[in-house]
Scaffold this active site. Structure first.
Site, mmCIF file in Angstrom:
data_model
loop_
_atom_site.group_PDB
_atom_site.id
_atom_site.type_symbol
_atom_site.label_atom_id
_atom_site.label_comp_id
_atom_site.label_asym_id
_atom_site.label_seq_id
_atom_site.Cartn_x
_atom_site.Cartn_y
_atom_site.Cartn_z
ATOM 1 N N CYS A 28 0.829 -1.211 0.000
ATOM 2 C CA CYS A 28 0.000 0.000 0.000
ATOM 3 C C CYS A 28 0.866 1.265 0.000
ATOM 4 C CB CYS A 28 -0.921 -0.028 1.220
ATOM 5 S SG CYS A 28 -1.826 1.498 1.518
ATOM 6 N N CYS B 154 -0.082 3.909 2.513
ATOM 7 C CA CYS B 154 0.323 3.497 3.863
ATOM 8 C C CYS B 154 1.758 3.928 4.134
ATOM 9 C CB CYS B 154 0.214 1.984 4.025
ATOM 10 S SG CYS B 154 -1.465 1.330 3.893
#
Length: 245
Positions: free
Chosen positions: A31, A34
């Protein structure tokens, strides 16, 4: 910062949050957002070291737990206090927003003053947050012990609607007026036996003369501490209604 998993989440997050806030970063290696949010969260936690813990949970490695927590998109962030989620957001946020999120979890100045617990601190807490019923109850208890019952009632008058405050005000009024019916109940309450106190107060209601409502307020205030679903509280509320009507 700590890494958590399904095996230690209960201890490292739920139990730990009963002592101080724990912010959980739900993330995954693949991600990109993230990876962008992670350092911002880490800096915010570092700036508040000792006050907030940052825990990182890999959602790929802990899919069952992520599902239980309703994680549908990452990065997702949840803040836990006293074992419960109290704040959350999804997606990348700017550093200022993240800092504000962390700060919202920390005790306010009034919180610290209430924790200090002395009369001056409690009065200052009420000045800062006039709706703080817990500060008013604590202050009224101190004033009552000093014999300043009128001042105690004045403090509690501005906390109407809080069951504990209403119950304490009712008790002070009955004590001031020398109500004999409630004496044994107050002894039980002060002796650490709130159930017996409730039983005695409910028994006194049918024979009360002009003090029925104050007796009710005291019972409700005591039962509030048990919680809505406590078996004793449920039964006592039923008995209270019968005594009143």
């Amino acid at each position: 910062m700590i890494d958590v998993s399904e095996q230690d989440f209960q201890q490292q997050v739920i139990e730990a949050s009963k002592d101080h806030p724990v912010v959980v970063d739900y993330w995954a290696e693949w991600c990109g957002p993230c990876r962008a949010l992670g350092p911002v969260l880490e800096q915010a936690a570092a700036d508040r070291e000792g006050q907030v813990t940052l825990a990182k949970l890999d959602t790929d490695a802990n899919q069952r737990l992520a599902a239980e927590h309703g994680i549908q998109g990452i990065p997702a962030v949840k803040a836990f206090k006293d074992g419960k989620v109290v704040a959350e957001f999804v997606g990348v946020q700017p550093p200022a927003k993240v800092a504000q999120f962390f700060d919202s979890l920390l005790p306010s100045e009034a919180d610290a003053l209430v924790a200090a617990g002395d009369e001056e601190s409690l009065r200052r807490a009420i000045e800062l947050e006039p709706a703080r019923a817990d500060a008013k109850v604590a202050l009224a208890i101190k004033l009552r012990k000093k014999g300043d019952v009128d001042d105690a009632l004045e403090v509690l008058a501005n906390a109407e609607g809080d069951f504990t405050a209403d119950g304490l005000a009712a008790r002070i009024r009955l004590e001031r007026d020398g109500n004999a019916q409630a004496v044994e109940a107050f002894k039980a309450l002060d002796g650490g036996d709130p159930k017996r106190a409730v039983d005695l107060l409910i028994e006194a209601i049918p024979e009360s003369d002009g003090s029925k409502d104050d007796l009710r307020r005291i019972v409700v205030g005591i039962l509030d501490a048990f919680g809505v679903d406590h078996p004793f509280a449920r039964d006592a509320r039923r008995r209270l209604a019968g005594a009143l009507y």
